[in-house]
Write a protein that holds these residues in place. Structure first.
Motif, PDB file in Angstrom:
ATOM      1  N   GLN A   1     110.295 -11.468 -65.231  1.00 59.19           N
ATOM      2  CA  GLN A   1     109.076 -11.407 -66.023  1.00 59.19           C
ATOM      3  C   GLN A   1     108.790 -12.782 -66.578  1.00 59.19           C
ATOM      4  N   GLU A   2     107.498 -13.091 -66.681  1.00 60.89           N
ATOM      5  CA  GLU A   2     107.059 -14.313 -67.338  1.00 60.89           C
ATOM      6  C   GLU A   2     105.753 -13.998 -68.040  1.00 60.89           C
ATOM      7  N   GLU A   3     105.543 -14.632 -69.214  1.00 57.94           N
ATOM      8  CA  GLU A   3     104.331 -14.376 -69.984  1.00 57.94           C
ATOM      9  C   GLU A   3     104.014 -15.578 -70.837  1.00 57.94           C
ATOM     10  N   THR A   4     102.715 -15.849 -71.000  1.00 59.20           N
ATOM     11  CA  THR A   4     102.252 -16.906 -71.891  1.00 59.20           C
ATOM     12  C   THR A   4     101.133 -16.348 -72.763  1.00 59.20           C
ATOM     13  N   ARG A   5     101.039 -16.873 -73.974  1.00 62.11           N
ATOM     14  CA  ARG A   5      99.960 -16.486 -74.876  1.00 62.11           C
ATOM     15  C   ARG A   5      99.378 -17.744 -75.474  1.00 62.11           C
ATOM     16  N   ASP A   6      98.053 -17.792 -75.489  1.00 57.65           N
ATOM     17  CA  ASP A   6      97.333 -18.915 -76.069  1.00 57.65           C
ATOM     18  C   ASP A   6      96.223 -18.310 -76.925  1.00 57.65           C
ATOM     19  N   GLY A   7      96.494 -18.120 -78.212  1.00 56.08           N
ATOM     20  CA  GLY A   7      95.536 -17.460 -79.090  1.00 56.08           C
ATOM     21  C   GLY A   7      95.464 -15.983 -78.760  1.00 56.08           C
ATOM     22  N   GLY A   8      94.279 -15.504 -78.404  1.00 53.15           N
ATOM     23  CA  GLY A   8      94.099 -14.103 -78.071  1.00 53.15           C
ATOM     24  C   GLY A   8      94.229 -13.806 -76.589  1.00 53.15           C
ATOM     25  N   ILE A   9      94.539 -14.797 -75.778  1.00 49.56           N
ATOM     26  CA  ILE A   9      94.629 -14.613 -74.320  1.00 49.56           C
ATOM     27  C   ILE A   9      96.091 -14.547 -73.901  1.00 49.56           C
ATOM     28  N   VAL A  10      96.441 -13.470 -73.206  1.00 50.85           N
ATOM     29  CA  VAL A  10      97.810 -13.272 -72.720  1.00 50.85           C
ATOM     30  C   VAL A  10      97.759 -13.165 -71.200  1.00 50.85           C
ATOM     31  N   LYS A  11      98.608 -13.940 -70.518  1.00 52.65           N
ATOM     32  CA  LYS A  11      98.724 -13.891 -69.059  1.00 52.65           C
ATOM     33  C   LYS A  11     100.193 -13.697 -68.721  1.00 52.65           C
ATOM     34  N   GLY A  12     100.445 -12.936 -67.663  1.00 51.66           N
ATOM     35  CA  GLY A  12     101.834 -12.769 -67.279  1.00 51.66           C
ATOM     36  C   GLY A  12     101.986 -11.962 -66.012  1.00 51.66           C
ATOM     37  N   SER A  13     103.228 -11.796 -65.620  1.00 53.85           N
ATOM     38  CA  SER A  13     103.552 -10.979 -64.457  1.00 53.85           C
ATOM     39  C   SER A  13     104.998 -10.518 -64.574  1.00 53.85           C
ATOM     40  N   TYR A  14     105.277  -9.411 -63.894  1.00 53.18           N
ATOM     41  CA  TYR A  14     106.664  -8.962 -63.788  1.00 53.18           C
ATOM     42  C   TYR A  14     106.843  -8.320 -62.427  1.00 53.18           C
ATOM     43  N   SER A  15     108.077  -8.317 -61.968  1.00 52.34           N
ATOM     44  CA  SER A  15     108.388  -7.716 -60.677  1.00 52.34           C
ATOM     45  C   SER A  15     109.742  -7.038 -60.758  1.00 52.34           C
ATOM     46  N   LEU A  16     109.898  -6.030 -59.900  1.00 54.52           N
ATOM     47  CA  LEU A  16     111.163  -5.308 -59.838  1.00 54.52           C
ATOM     48  C   LEU A  16     111.287  -4.650 -58.476  1.00 54.52           C
ATOM     49  N   ILE A  17     112.515  -4.311 -58.127  1.00 53.05           N
ATOM     50  CA  ILE A  17     112.779  -3.602 -56.879  1.00 53.05           C
ATOM     51  C   ILE A  17     112.833  -2.116 -57.215  1.00 53.05           C
ATOM     52  N   GLU A  18     111.964  -1.338 -56.577  1.00 48.07           N
ATOM     53  CA  GLU A  18     111.943   0.098 -56.799  1.00 48.07           C
ATOM     54  C   GLU A  18     113.076   0.752 -56.019  1.00 48.07           C
ATOM     55  N   PRO A  19     113.391   2.013 -56.320  1.00 44.60           N
ATOM     56  CA  PRO A  19     114.509   2.679 -55.637  1.00 44.60           C
ATOM     57  C   PRO A  19     114.369   2.757 -54.122  1.00 44.60           C
ATOM     58  N   ASP A  20     113.131   2.750 -53.609  1.00 44.71           N
ATOM     59  CA  ASP A  20     112.955   2.807 -52.156  1.00 44.71           C
ATOM     60  C   ASP A  20     113.022   1.432 -51.504  1.00 44.71           C
ATOM     61  N   GLY A  21     113.335   0.380 -52.276  1.00 41.38           N
ATOM     62  CA  GLY A  21     113.508  -0.957 -51.722  1.00 41.38           C
ATOM     63  C   GLY A  21     112.251  -1.802 -51.746  1.00 41.38           C
ATOM     64  N   VAL A  22     111.135  -1.258 -52.189  1.00 42.95           N
ATOM     65  CA  VAL A  22     109.877  -1.999 -52.239  1.00 42.95           C
ATOM     66  C   VAL A  22     109.836  -2.829 -53.519  1.00 42.95           C
ATOM     67  N   ARG A  23     109.384  -4.087 -53.396  1.00 45.58           N
ATOM     68  CA  ARG A  23     109.232  -4.937 -54.581  1.00 45.58           C
ATOM     69  C   ARG A  23     107.832  -4.700 -55.149  1.00 45.58           C
ATOM     70  N   ARG A  24     107.787  -4.303 -56.425  1.00 45.12           N
ATOM     71  CA  ARG A  24     106.507  -4.114 -57.108  1.00 45.12           C
ATOM     72  C   ARG A  24     106.279  -5.307 -58.016  1.00 45.12           C
ATOM     73  N   THR A  25     105.107  -5.932 -57.895  1.00 39.80           N
ATOM     74  CA  THR A  25     104.744  -7.073 -58.716  1.00 39.80           C
ATOM     75  C   THR A  25     103.459  -6.721 -59.455  1.00 39.80           C
ATOM     76  N   VAL A  26     103.447  -6.926 -60.757  1.00 39.80           N
ATOM     77  CA  VAL A  26     102.277  -6.650 -61.588  1.00 39.80           C
ATOM     78  C   VAL A  26     101.860  -7.959 -62.233  1.00 39.80           C
ATOM     79  N   ASN A  27     100.634  -8.389 -61.959  1.00 34.07           N
ATOM     80  CA  ASN A  27     100.042  -9.552 -62.607  1.00 34.07           C
ATOM     81  C   ASN A  27      99.032  -9.029 -63.615  1.00 34.07           C
ATOM     82  N   TYR A  28      99.109  -9.484 -64.859  1.00 35.65           N
ATOM     83  CA  TYR A  28      98.224  -8.956 -65.888  1.00 35.65           C
ATOM     84  C   TYR A  28      97.595 -10.069 -66.707  1.00 35.65           C
TER      85      TYR A  28
END
Length: 136
Positions: free
Chosen positions: A71-98
């Motif tokens: 996971q990585e995240e940055t905040r600059d005032g009211g703006i937050v940017k980040g992403s996280y990733s993980l390996i699900e039980p079926d072996g697929v990597r899920r990545t969420v950019n927010y």
């Protein structure tokens, strides 16, 4: 002893004298009403940091369990940017950019990467030795 006639479903009220106060309660003084305190004025506290800024990141790679996340995240005032990733039980990597801000709210894009299956070389075919016939 007095006899009291009772109709079905009606419970007569007992006179107060029938239930004298226990002697143990007579030893304590009567309660005294506490004075009412004046209302306290509530003041609004301002945050010490009116323009928050931060940045953080972490990763986990556990070869024993196969756990892999980041996971990585940055905040600059009211703006937050980040992403996280993980390996699900079926072996697929899920990545969420927010991304989040006061105008657009929270928005996220989820991506699933199909795992790459490594080709494992097949074990060489070994033929079993013929079974010898037993004579009886």
């Amino acid at each position: 002893m007095a006899v009291v006639a009772v109709r079905a479903g009606v419970v007569p009220a007992a006179p107060l004298a029938a239930f004298p106060a226990p002697a143990a309660l007579a030893a304590y003084p009567a309660p005294v009403a506490a004075p009412i305190a004046a209302p306290v004025a509530v003041t609004k506290l301002d945050y010490a940091d009116s323009y928050p800024q931060y940045q953080f990141a972490y990763t986990v790679q556990d070869a024993l369990t196969g756990d892999s996340k980041a996971q990585e995240e940055t905040r600059d005032g009211g703006i937050v940017k980040g992403s996280y990733s993980l390996i699900e039980p079926d072996g697929v990597r899920r990545t969420v950019n927010y991304y989040a801000d006061p105008v657009n709210g929270f928005n996220a894009v989820v991506q699933r990467d199909v795992p790459v299956i490594k080709a494992v070389p097949a074990a060489p075919l070994v033929k079993a030795a013929p079974i010898a016939a037993y004579a009886v």
